[in-house]
Structure formats: structure tokens, C-alpha cells
Design a protein around this motif. Structure first.
Motif, PDB file in Angstrom:
ATOM      1  N   LEU A 359       0.827  -1.208   0.000  1.00  0.00           N
ATOM      2  CA  LEU A 359       0.000   0.000   0.000  1.00  0.00           C
ATOM      3  C   LEU A 359       0.861   1.257   0.000  1.00  0.00           C
ATOM      4  N   PHE A 360       1.917   1.267   0.800  1.00  0.00           N
ATOM      5  CA  PHE A 360       2.784   2.443   0.878  1.00  0.00           C
ATOM      6  C   PHE A 360       3.552   2.656  -0.420  1.00  0.00           C
ATOM      7  N   HIS A 361       3.987   1.570  -1.029  1.00  0.00           N
ATOM      8  CA  HIS A 361       4.746   1.658  -2.283  1.00  0.00           C
ATOM      9  C   HIS A 361       3.885   2.241  -3.401  1.00  0.00           C
ATOM     10  N   MET A 362       2.666   1.730  -3.525  1.00  0.00           N
ATOM     11  CA  MET A 362       1.778   2.211  -4.583  1.00  0.00           C
ATOM     12  C   MET A 362       1.364   3.658  -4.334  1.00  0.00           C
ATOM     13  N   LYS A 363       1.082   3.995  -3.073  1.00  0.00           N
ATOM     14  CA  LYS A 363       0.682   5.365  -2.751  1.00  0.00           C
ATOM     15  C   LYS A 363       1.838   6.337  -2.965  1.00  0.00           C
ATOM     16  N   MET A 364       3.052   5.920  -2.624  1.00  0.00           N
ATOM     17  CA  MET A 364       4.200   6.797  -2.785  1.00  0.00           C
ATOM     18  C   MET A 364       4.475   7.075  -4.259  1.00  0.00           C
ATOM     19  N   HIS A 365       4.270   6.102  -5.111  1.00  0.00           N
ATOM     20  CA  HIS A 365       4.397   6.328  -6.554  1.00  0.00           C
ATOM     21  C   HIS A 365       3.346   7.315  -7.037  1.00  0.00           C
ATOM     22  N   GLN A 366       2.152   7.216  -6.489  1.00  0.00           N
ATOM     23  CA  GLN A 366       1.097   8.156  -6.859  1.00  0.00           C
ATOM     24  C   GLN A 366       1.469   9.573  -6.437  1.00  0.00           C
ATOM     25  N   LEU A 367       2.030   9.717  -5.227  1.00  0.00           N
ATOM     26  CA  LEU A 367       2.455  11.026  -4.746  1.00  0.00           C
ATOM     27  C   LEU A 367       3.584  11.583  -5.603  1.00  0.00           C
ATOM     28  N   LYS A 368       4.465  10.692  -6.043  1.00  0.00           N
ATOM     29  CA  LYS A 368       5.573  11.120  -6.900  1.00  0.00           C
ATOM     30  C   LYS A 368       5.030  11.654  -8.226  1.00  0.00           C
TER      31      LYS A 368
END
Length: 444
Positions: A359-368
Motif C-alpha cells: 500500500l505504501f509503495h503504490m501510494k508513494m508512486h502516486q504522490l511522486k
């Protein structure tokens, strides 16, 4: 929060030393408990161990990638951070994410330390009894906790790297001796029989396997102390290769030689003698050193909450001694270690190992992608669309499918293992009188 780098480049952990930290934290309880877990699942349990090791390595890698992205996007994620996993939860899902990670991390690391302490005390009781002396399991809990206190006063992983090497070497030596001992005992086992697996046993075994391969709560703190944080994925891969090379031979030998006669702790199946005593001592050494490693993230966050200075002071000594006292109290109260192990593996550790990293990995890519989007506002519509498509397709389709599959499996397996463990813990035959009620009680 200050972001002043606390680690000089020359003092940071290398890839090999970080891999040893990972192996030293993870390997240990698995050698003792996995043979029985495989017996409860059947021979497919060996495949399940390999599969869980691969998935754990994968989620460990993407957890490291998520933190690398966070360090690029947020100023307070640069340098050294005392509670990186919790901060990652906050950056991706706000306060709810931070609190969820914090609760799971404390349950996992604190509970893991309790399990290690119980096993160490049980091993020492058995070892000393074999040498002709009888000292209560409960007394061993007190003595071991007191022995560990000064070692918990070290700072962060970079300050006690020798402990990680000691834990890994002790476990590797124990694994070799266990396989040799089982091989020598194999001719005496006339026929090996295996039991039929059922849902409850499989669920409990799954929780045990997850626990035996779980180390993610401490991974971000290891990454913090590396010379090059981007090299963390290499360290994770090497670490899980080491763990697999330790687990598979011991688990296979125990399963195929002893079968349904396997106990929760395989050391109790080994023939008594010099080899058995050597294994007991080595495994106990690992457990003692592993307690220092696994409880470090908890102690660092407690110190941060209490505003304890980061340098070595009397406040650190008092704070960490109190944490050890709490671990001791739980160990004196808790029933059988295998049920607690399955409960932690199925609940909080499943969250931190499989669900949160994805979840954190996918969300962090979205934030990027969102952070990069304003840079395209003055370009043509076609350029903007092309740039945005490129940003939103940063995760390959195969990885997206794999991520969602791991999430589904993690949730289902975690619920099944947790419910089965709770049922097992509250059952009448699992009850054990606390040590502070009967201080002379032996291990159960």
C-alpha cells in the motif's frame, strides 16, 4: 523533527553487513518451529516456506523503494529518522497510517522479544538440567532479562553490528549441527509417519511461517543506517537467501525423519548428548542477541515520545530498562510460545510484512506522479497527456497484479491464522500458571 544526518558515511552499514542484520533478526525461531509447522501442513509446507521467503523479500524491497521515494519528496525524510516506518505511514495515509503502523510495529517487535525470551529460558532450563542441575524456567526468565539490560543501551543498529554477526553465525552453526544430529539419529527412526492436515493446523502453521520469515518492522531502521540507502534491495535479497539456506535443510530433515513425532521445538526431538547441548547453547545465544535487534525500533520510538536525548545518557538507560521489564512481565504471564508466535505472525506481522509495504509503495508512486505533474502545466496538451501517462504507468502491470494478489492472500491468511491462534490460546489445555503465581514452575 530534526533531519540532521547522524551517520557518517564511513560508519554506515554496507550491503553485506545489512544482509547479516536481516538474517540475524529473522533466522532463529524458524529453525526451532518450522519443522513442526511443515508437519502440520504436509510436504507442501516446504514449498510454502520458499514462496513466503520470495514474497517477503519482494515486499521488503518495495518497502525500501517506498522510503527512497519519500526521501526524494519530503525534507523531513532526508537524513536519519528514528521512526521511518511510522513516518512512511503518515506520508502516505496521514495520521491513521502512522498510528496503524505504530500499533502493529509495537505488537510485533514487543511480542517477538517475548517469544525469544521464552524460548531462551526454555532452552537454558533444558541445557542446565542435562548437566545435572535444576533451575526453574521462571528464574531463567529473570536472569536472562537482567543479563540483556546493558546490551539494550546501545544506540541504533550501526552501534551494535557485532551483535548481528554473532546472531547469524550462532544460527548457522546451530543449523549445521541440527542437520548432522538428525542424520545420525535417522537410522533409529524405523518408520516415519505423517499426520493428516486440517484447516486449524494449516492456519496456525501459516502464522508460524510468516513469523519465521518476518523482519520488515526493523527493515527501515537498517536502511537508515546504510551508507547508500538505495542499495537496500540488494541487502534484502542477500539476507533472505541466507535465511532460506538456514531454514530449508533443517526443516526438511526434521520433517522427513521425525514426521508426526515432531514437537513445537525441534530441539526436544534431538537425541541427548554433546551435539544437542551445543545446539541449545548456540540457539540461545542467537535468541539473546536477536532480542537486542528486534526491540531496538520500539525503544527508539519510546525515547522519541519521551524526548530522551539521542546521545548516551542515564535517561536512555532507565527508559530501555523499563522496556525490558515490560517484556519480562509479559513473558512471565504468557502461555505457550507457539500460540503467541502464530498470533503475531497472523496479525500485526502480516500487516507489516505484506499489506503495508504494498500500500505504501503504490501510494508513494502516486504522490511522486502528482509532485511531478505541475512541471508539465505550461506544455502542450499532447505533451502533458504523454507525460502523465508515463507517470501513472510507472508500475508495470505484472507488478500491479502481483501486489493485489499478495494483498488478498495476506488478508485471508492473516485472518485465518489470527483466529486459529486466539482459539488455541484461550482453550483450557493451553492455560499456564503465570510465573509470578508459581515462581518454581517449569517450562510448558
Amino acid at each position: 523533527m530534526t533531519t540532521t544526518p547522524l551517520i557518517h558515511r564511513e560508519r554506515g552499514l554496507t550491503i553485506p553487513s545489512t544482509a547479516v542484520f536481516i538474517a540475524g533478526e529473522i533466522a532463529g525461531t524458524g529453525i526451532l518451529a518450522l519443522p513442526r509447522a511443515v508437519e502440520d501442513t504436509g510436504w507442501a509446507g516446504l514449498i510454502l516456506i520458499v514462496l513466503c521467503a520470495v514474497l517477503s523479500a519482494y515486499t521488503g524491497i518495495i518497502l525500501g523503494e517506498a522510503w527512497t521515494l519519500a526521501a526524494e519528496l519530503f525534507e523531513d525524510c532526508k537524513g536519519h529518522v528514528q521512526n521511518p516506518y511510522q513516518i512512511l505511514g503518515q506520508k502516505t495515509y496521514g495520521k491513521a497510517g502512522r498510528y496503524a503502523v505504530s500499533i502493529c510495529l509495537h505488537i510485533t517487535m514487543f511480542g517477538g522479544a517475548v517469544v525469544f525470551l521464552l524460548l531462551a529460558a526454555e532452552n537454558m532450563e533444558t541445557l542446565v538440567k542435562a548437566l545435572g542441575h535444576d533451575i526453574s524456567f521462571c528464574f531463567w526468565l529473570l536472569m536472562i532479562a537482567g543479563f540483556l539490560v546493558p546490551f539494550t543501551w546501545f544506540g541504533t543498529p550501526k552501534d551494535f553490528w557485532l551483535i548481528a554477526y554473532g546472531a547469524t553465525i550462532a544460527t548457522a552453526s546451530a543449523a549445521v549441527i541440527i542437520v548432522v544430529s538428525i542424520s545420525l539419529d535417522a537410522p533409529k527412526q524405523i518408520s516415519t509417519q505423517h499426520q493428516k492436515a486440517d484447516f486449524k493446523k494449516i492456519a496456525l502453521a501459516l502464522g508460524t511461517i510468516v513469523f519465521a520469515l518476518g523482519g520488515h518492522p526493523a527493515f527501515p531502521t537498517f536502511q537508515m543506517d546504510m551508507k547508500r540507502q538505495k542499495d537496500f534491495k540488494k541487502a534484502v535479497s542477500c539476507g533472505f537467501i541466507i535465511v532460506s539456506l538456514l531454514y530449508i535443510p533443517v526443516t526438511s530433515a526434521g520433517y522427513f525423519v521425525y514426521g508426526k513425532s515432531l514437537n513445537d521445538n525441534i530441539l526436544t526431538n534431538l537425541p541427548t548428548g554433546g551435539l544437542s547441548n551445543a545446539v541449545l547453547l548456540l540457539v540461545t545465544i542467537h535468541l539473546l542477541l536477536a532480542i537486542v535487534i528486534v526491540v531496538s525500533p520500539v525503544m527508539q520510538e519510546v525515547e522519541m515520545v519521551l524526548h530522551v536525548p539521542r546521545g548516551f545518557t542515564w535517561k536512555r538507560c532507565v527508559t530501555r530498562t523499563l522496556v525490558v521489564a515490560c517484556i519480562l512481565f509479559m513473558a512471565e504471564t504468557v502461555p505457550k510460545f507457539n500460540s503467541l508466535l502464530s498470533l503475531i505472525g497472523g496479525s500485526s506481522l502480516t500487516m507489516l510484512d505484506f499489506i503495508c509495504p504494498i500500500l505504501f509503495h503504490m501510494k508513494m508512486h502516486q504522490l511522486k506522479a502528482e509532485a511531478d505533474k505541475p512541471a508539465t502545466q505550461n506544455k502542450t496538451l499532447e505533451t502533458v497527456q504523454a507525460s502523465w501517462d508515463e507517470q501513472t504507468n510507472h508500475i508495470p502491470l505484472w507488478r500491479k497484479v502481483l501486489n493485489y494478489e499478495i494483498l488478498a492472500i495476506g488478508v485471508l491468511a492473516g485472518v485465518a491464522a489470527s483466529v486459529s491462534a486466539i482459539i488455541n490460546i484461550v482453550s483450557p489445555d493451553s492455560f499456564s500458571t503465570p510465573c509470578y503465581v508459581n515462581i518454581s514452575r517449569a517450562a510448558t
